[in-house]
Design a protein around this motif. Structure first.
Motif, PDB file in Angstrom:
ATOM      1  N   PRO A 184      57.851  29.350  41.741  1.00  8.56           N
ATOM      2  CA  PRO A 184      56.672  28.977  42.533  1.00  8.56           C
ATOM      3  C   PRO A 184      55.403  29.078  41.701  1.00  8.56           C
ATOM      4  CG  PRO A 184      57.239  31.236  42.984  1.00  8.56           C
ATOM      5  CD  PRO A 184      58.291  30.728  42.026  1.00  8.56           C
ATOM      6  N   LYS A 185      54.401  28.338  42.070  1.00 14.26           N
ATOM      7  CA  LYS A 185      53.104  28.410  41.395  1.00 14.26           C
ATOM      8  C   LYS A 185      52.155  29.244  42.259  1.00 14.26           C
ATOM      9  CE  LYS A 185      53.420  24.067  38.787  1.00 14.26           C
ATOM     10  NZ  LYS A 185      53.389  24.678  37.455  1.00 14.26           N
ATOM     11  N   TRP A 186      51.952  30.484  41.848  1.00 18.04           N
ATOM     12  CA  TRP A 186      51.019  31.370  42.528  1.00 18.04           C
ATOM     13  C   TRP A 186      49.623  31.168  41.948  1.00 18.04           C
ATOM     14  CZ3 TRP A 186      51.799  35.272  46.297  1.00 18.04           C
ATOM     15  CH2 TRP A 186      53.118  35.455  46.713  1.00 18.04           C
ATOM     16  N   ILE A 187      48.652  30.991  42.822  1.00 18.88           N
ATOM     17  CA  ILE A 187      47.249  30.910  42.419  1.00 18.88           C
ATOM     18  C   ILE A 187      46.507  32.012  43.161  1.00 18.88           C
ATOM     19  CG2 ILE A 187      45.181  29.474  42.305  1.00 18.88           C
ATOM     20  CD1 ILE A 187      47.011  27.024  42.356  1.00 18.88           C
ATOM     21  N   VAL A 188      45.865  32.907  42.410  1.00 18.10           N
ATOM     22  CA  VAL A 188      45.191  34.049  43.019  1.00 18.10           C
ATOM     23  C   VAL A 188      43.696  33.769  43.139  1.00 18.10           C
ATOM     24  CG1 VAL A 188      46.904  35.749  42.316  1.00 18.10           C
ATOM     25  CG2 VAL A 188      45.020  35.214  40.777  1.00 18.10           C
ATOM     26  N   PHE A 189      43.121  34.258  44.224  1.00 19.30           N
ATOM     27  CA  PHE A 189      41.706  34.077  44.524  1.00 19.30           C
ATOM     28  C   PHE A 189      41.082  35.451  44.781  1.00 19.30           C
ATOM     29  CE2 PHE A 189      43.780  30.185  45.597  1.00 19.30           C
ATOM     30  CZ  PHE A 189      42.856  29.150  45.539  1.00 19.30           C
ATOM     31  N   GLY A 190      39.803  35.552  44.530  1.00 15.74           N
ATOM     32  CA  GLY A 190      39.093  36.780  44.854  1.00 15.74           C
ATOM     33  C   GLY A 190      37.606  36.586  44.677  1.00 15.74           C
ATOM     34  N   GLY A 191      36.832  37.489  45.286  1.00 12.34           N
ATOM     35  CA  GLY A 191      35.385  37.422  45.171  1.00 12.34           C
ATOM     36  C   GLY A 191      34.801  38.765  44.814  1.00 12.34           C
ATOM     37  N   SER A 192      33.830  38.785  43.918  1.00  6.78           N
ATOM     38  CA  SER A 192      33.179  39.997  43.444  1.00  6.78           C
ATOM     39  C   SER A 192      34.199  40.845  42.683  1.00  6.78           C
ATOM     40  CB  SER A 192      32.550  40.756  44.613  1.00  6.78           C
ATOM     41  OG  SER A 192      31.617  41.699  44.139  1.00  6.78           O
ATOM     42  N   TYR A 193      34.375  42.122  43.043  1.00  5.00           N
ATOM     43  CA  TYR A 193      35.358  42.944  42.326  1.00  5.00           C
ATOM     44  C   TYR A 193      36.742  42.305  42.372  1.00  5.00           C
ATOM     45  CZ  TYR A 193      38.887  46.653  41.921  1.00  5.00           C
ATOM     46  OH  TYR A 193      40.012  47.377  41.602  1.00  5.00           O
ATOM     47  N   VAL A 213      41.071  31.649  40.822  1.00  4.79           N
ATOM     48  CA  VAL A 213      39.680  31.332  41.144  1.00  4.79           C
ATOM     49  C   VAL A 213      38.977  32.668  41.309  1.00  4.79           C
ATOM     50  CG1 VAL A 213      38.089  30.191  42.715  1.00  4.79           C
ATOM     51  CG2 VAL A 213      40.345  29.185  42.272  1.00  4.79           C
ATOM     52  N   ALA A 214      38.105  32.991  40.358  1.00 12.59           N
ATOM     53  CA  ALA A 214      37.487  34.316  40.271  1.00 12.59           C
ATOM     54  C   ALA A 214      36.004  34.196  40.599  1.00 12.59           C
ATOM     55  CB  ALA A 214      37.701  34.905  38.881  1.00 12.59           C
ATOM     56  N   SER A 215      35.672  34.210  41.873  1.00 11.98           N
ATOM     57  CA  SER A 215      34.292  33.990  42.314  1.00 11.98           C
ATOM     58  C   SER A 215      33.436  35.235  42.095  1.00 11.98           C
ATOM     59  CB  SER A 215      34.272  33.605  43.797  1.00 11.98           C
ATOM     60  OG  SER A 215      35.032  32.443  44.023  1.00 11.98           O
ATOM     61  N   SER A 216      32.326  35.056  41.393  1.00  8.14           N
ATOM     62  CA  SER A 216      31.348  36.134  41.168  1.00  8.14           C
ATOM     63  C   SER A 216      31.998  37.407  40.644  1.00  8.14           C
ATOM     64  CB  SER A 216      30.573  36.436  42.461  1.00  8.14           C
ATOM     65  OG  SER A 216      29.864  35.305  42.901  1.00  8.14           O
ATOM     66  N   GLY A 217      32.965  37.269  39.765  1.00  5.54           N
ATOM     67  CA  GLY A 217      33.699  38.419  39.253  1.00  5.54           C
ATOM     68  C   GLY A 217      32.998  39.088  38.080  1.00  5.54           C
ATOM     69  N   PRO A 218      32.605  40.362  38.206  1.00  4.55           N
ATOM     70  CA  PRO A 218      31.959  41.077  37.093  1.00  4.55           C
ATOM     71  C   PRO A 218      33.007  41.619  36.119  1.00  4.55           C
ATOM     72  CG  PRO A 218      32.040  42.492  39.021  1.00  4.55           C
ATOM     73  CD  PRO A 218      32.653  41.176  39.431  1.00  4.55           C
ATOM     74  N   VAL A 219      33.481  40.779  35.227  1.00  6.46           N
ATOM     75  CA  VAL A 219      34.578  41.160  34.333  1.00  6.46           C
ATOM     76  C   VAL A 219      34.119  42.078  33.202  1.00  6.46           C
ATOM     77  CG1 VAL A 219      35.861  39.048  34.826  1.00  6.46           C
ATOM     78  CG2 VAL A 219      34.284  39.109  32.886  1.00  6.46           C
ATOM     79  N   PHE A 220      32.823  42.214  33.027  1.00 10.79           N
ATOM     80  CA  PHE A 220      32.283  43.072  31.976  1.00 10.79           C
ATOM     81  C   PHE A 220      31.801  44.376  32.606  1.00 10.79           C
ATOM     82  CE2 PHE A 220      28.476  43.940  29.039  1.00 10.79           C
ATOM     83  CZ  PHE A 220      29.253  44.643  28.132  1.00 10.79           C
ATOM     84  N   ALA A 221      32.445  45.485  32.261  1.00 13.68           N
ATOM     85  CA  ALA A 221      32.018  46.793  32.751  1.00 13.68           C
ATOM     86  C   ALA A 221      30.850  47.290  31.901  1.00 13.68           C
ATOM     87  CB  ALA A 221      33.176  47.779  32.694  1.00 13.68           C
ATOM     88  N   LYS A 222      29.872  47.920  32.554  1.00 11.81           N
ATOM     89  CA  LYS A 222      28.673  48.358  31.836  1.00 11.81           C
ATOM     90  C   LYS A 222      28.097  49.575  32.548  1.00 11.81           C
ATOM     91  CE  LYS A 222      24.615  46.248  29.597  1.00 11.81           C
ATOM     92  NZ  LYS A 222      23.483  47.102  29.965  1.00 11.81           N
ATOM     93  N   LEU A 223      27.857  50.632  31.802  1.00 13.26           N
ATOM     94  CA  LEU A 223      27.360  51.865  32.409  1.00 13.26           C
ATOM     95  C   LEU A 223      26.008  51.641  33.077  1.00 13.26           C
ATOM     96  CD1 LEU A 223      27.696  55.011  32.742  1.00 13.26           C
ATOM     97  CD2 LEU A 223      26.250  55.195  30.716  1.00 13.26           C
ATOM     98  N   ASP A 224      25.024  51.244  32.302  1.00 13.00           N
ATOM     99  CA  ASP A 224      23.667  51.050  32.823  1.00 13.00           C
ATOM    100  C   ASP A 224      23.454  49.558  33.042  1.00 13.00           C
ATOM    101  OD1 ASP A 224      21.057  51.253  33.578  1.00 13.00           O
ATOM    102  OD2 ASP A 224      20.374  52.341  31.802  1.00 13.00           O
TER     103      ASP A 224
END
Length: 646
Positions: A184-193, A213-224
């Motif tokens: 099967p072709k799974w396509i994952v979706f999410g928003g923000s985290y 489909v990664a809507s508004s995903g903050p893939v870069f972690a940053k302390l400040d």
């Protein structure tokens, strides 16, 4: 910031990312009792992605009933067999033979079936168009998915994005088995985290996830996370410079008034503070808590301004708060800040504005899943142990002044979870997260769409430049996860185009293998091509990349055996280059496509570590080491297999 009353809190389902509905705007609460901050570490009390109102249709009845999957508690410790019940929903209404499987990933709050039962959402529209089944999976430690008896610090050690990614992989494999789906072709979706989770799922598990489909995903972690406030002020100033100027002047006045007993008394009255500031100077933390509350009104508004969901569409918007900040009504800028405070708080039932930092910490220290702070406690744990994301005002020349330093957030981690969580350990954890996933610059996922809104402060940690088939879409004039909500005539052109881009990506994923490629392994989403003309490893990888893929990666014994058989078609005695190598680190082998390296199949005495042997070959089927892996000089010319993730 206005607080929720106890009555309202109990009556309202506090939502998380992709979770229960927003509270409806209510009359001011007569009890004037503070309870919770609206914004906690960038997360509103309803979660990072407001949920649309569910369509109450008879055919949705089965899909709105949750099911439960028995999930492993710790995917990284094979010595424990502890499990928990993970909540999910399933809607097969549109599924037809050959259709894909759409999975909406829950994030930092209760999940909701509305994402798979609301026809007007783009997720559901695409499911109908492509004959897809729909799932919604709740994140561990949020909503009703409670892996442990409580949220004590010792129990929260199993709450992490890495565990959540493994949860998703295990769930997908289990559903394939339950429903007897083949390839099967799974396509994952999410928003923000959960948008970041979707991106990481495709990167780490391209063998079982065809796209994301990664809507508004903050893939870069940053302390400040200094950029957050910078985007807030830019978004406000872009709409109205006088609005931003008045906010800035108001915060200057706030700090001046805070310095005197008379000024604090006036602030207590103007903002309906509880408890009121007294003659004595409040603690630094109480002062910072107050500034964070007032600033949070603008953060909250900007983050969701004009998203087509609930009151954000037309009521709680940048134009609305700026109208109050620029009103020609004879009020001071501090009084206008208080008007915005009352306005935003009105959407949560009103109440007085709490000032006690200690009361906030006590609420967050509760370890009960039934606490009104439960989801916030889980989210702040993740920021303290993985992401940072601390929205400080440490950047100079911002409209809120130097009112909320990064230490305000770091000290919360220490106070809530223990002294072992300090700036040094948090910084190390953030660095570890970026090293593990690749951050923004080294993300290696393919067949991904990454929409972000220019107004949304979180876009500053997202992927904004297209790389290969990881397609970025920065949408001018939109806020957080705008592409996830129903289209409307007022949508800016960029938002319409982003939805078209998502449609096109799904269409490309559903296409058969490219010319020269074929399905080799039933059950994954890869297309393979054997190239019998011998090349050095890097030249082979370059050719695969030029065709939209990489040298083949292998993630289980079944794939390894199938690849060995496929590679022997031209010459059963020829070894074959695969994508594993240690050119970036002599002590660590990685796949060139960035996928997981949990499975290996080394021959005896391997891997060898001579300086010149950084690349890995799969032993020929007709050799003494069939399908076993061996290091070799990267300059050696031999056949290879390219893989494209479909």
């Amino acid at each position: 910031m206005m607080r929720l009353s106890v009555a309202l809190l109990l009556a309202t389902a506090i939502a998380g990312c992709l979770s229960a509905s927003l509270p409806q705007k209510e009359e001011q609460n007569v009890e004037m009792k503070p309870l919770r901050k609206i914004m906690i570490h960038g997360r509103p009390i309803h979660g990072l992605v407001p949920t649309p109102v569910e369509e109450n249709k008879p055919e949705n009845k089965a899909a709105t009933t949750p099911a439960y999957y028995t999930q492993k508690l710790d995917h990284f410790d094979n010595t424990t067999q502890r499990t928990f019940q993970q909540r999910y929903w399933y809607n097969p209404a549109y599924l037809k033979s050959g259709g894909p499987i759409f999975l909406m990933l829950g994030g930092e709050g209760p999940a909701s079936s509305s994402w798979i039962t609301t026809d007007s959402l783009y997720f559901d529209t695409m499911a109908k168009k492509y004959n897809a089944a729909m799932f919604e999976l709740e994140h561990r430690y949020y909503g009703e998915t409670r892996p442990t008896s409580d949220q004590s610090t010792s129990n929260l050690k199993w709450l992490s994005s890495r565990q959540a990614v493994e949860d998703t992989a295990a769930f997908i494999r289990a559903m394939n088995s339950v429903h007897q789906w083949t390839n099967p072709k799974w396509i994952v979706f999410g928003g923000s985290y959960s948008g970041a989770l979707a991106a990481w799922m495709r990167q780490n598990y391209p063998d079982i996830v065809a796209g994301a489909v990664a809507s508004s995903g903050p893939v870069f972690a940053k302390l400040d996370f200094l950029e957050y406030i910078d985007v807030v002020q830019t978004s406000l100033r872009t709409y109205s410079s006088p609005c931003a100027d008045n906010i800035q002047a108001g915060f200057v006045q706030l700090q001046q008034m805070m310095a005197t007993a008379a000024g604090r008394k006036q602030l207590s009255t103007t903002f309906s503070l509880c408890p009121a500031f007294g003659d004595a100077m409040p603690s630094d933390k109480d002062i910072q808590n107050f500034y964070d509350t007032v600033m949070g009104n603008f953060m909250y508004t900007v983050q969701y301004s004009q998203d087509n969901v609930a009151y954000f569409a037309n009521e709680l918007t940048i134009p609305a708060v700026c109208a109050k900040m620029t009103a020609n009504n004879g009020k001071s800028n501090v009084q206008k800040l208080a008007d915005v405070n009352t306005f935003v708080g009105g959407f949560f039932g009103g109440g007085c504005t709490g000032t006690s930092y200690n009361d906030f910490i006590k609420g967050m220290q509760s370890t009960s899943f039934n606490s009104p702070y439960a989801d916030s406690r889980s989210w702040v744990w993740q920021t303290c142990t993985e992401f940072g994301y601390f929205q400080s005002t440490d950047q100079t020349n911002n409209i809120f002044g130097s009112t909320v330093p990064v230490s305000f957030y770091v000290d919360q981690c220490t106070a809530i979870y223990g002294s072992q969580f300090n700036q040094q350990t948090i910084s190390q954890s953030v660095d570890s997260t970026d090293a593990f996933y690749g951050g923004r610059d080294n993300y290696k996922g393919t067949n991904v769409v990454l929409p972000n809104g220019s107004v949304d402060p979180w876009h500053a940690l997202g992927i904004l430049t297209t790389k290969g088939t990881a397609t970025a879409a920065l949408i001018t004039g939109t806020a957080h996860c705008a592409d996830m909500y129903p289209p409307r005539s007022a949508d800016p052109p960029g938002l319409t185009q982003a939805r078209i881009t998502i449609d096109q990506k799904i269409a490309s994923i559903m296409q058969p293998c490219p010319a020269g490629y074929s399905v080799v392994v039933q059950g994954n989403n890869n297309c393979y091509k054997l190239v019998s003309s011998a090349k050095a490893w890097q030249d082979a990888e370059n050719q695969c990349v030029s065709e939209g893929g990489h040298l083949a990666s292998v993630h289980n014994a079944f794939e390894n055996a199938a690849l060995s058989t496929f590679a022997s078609a031209a010459n059963s005695n020829a070894n074959t280059w695969i994508g594993l190598n240690n050119m970036n680190s002599p002590t660590s082998f990685t796949w060139s496509d960035g996928s997981s390296t949990m499975y290996t199949n080394w021959a005896n005495g391997q891997p060898m570590q001579p300086t010149a042997m950084h690349c890995v070959q799969q032993g020929a089927k007709g050799s003494s080491s069939p399908a076993l892996w061996m290091t070799a000089s990267c300059s050696m010319a031999q056949q290879f297999v390219c893989s494209i993730n479909q």
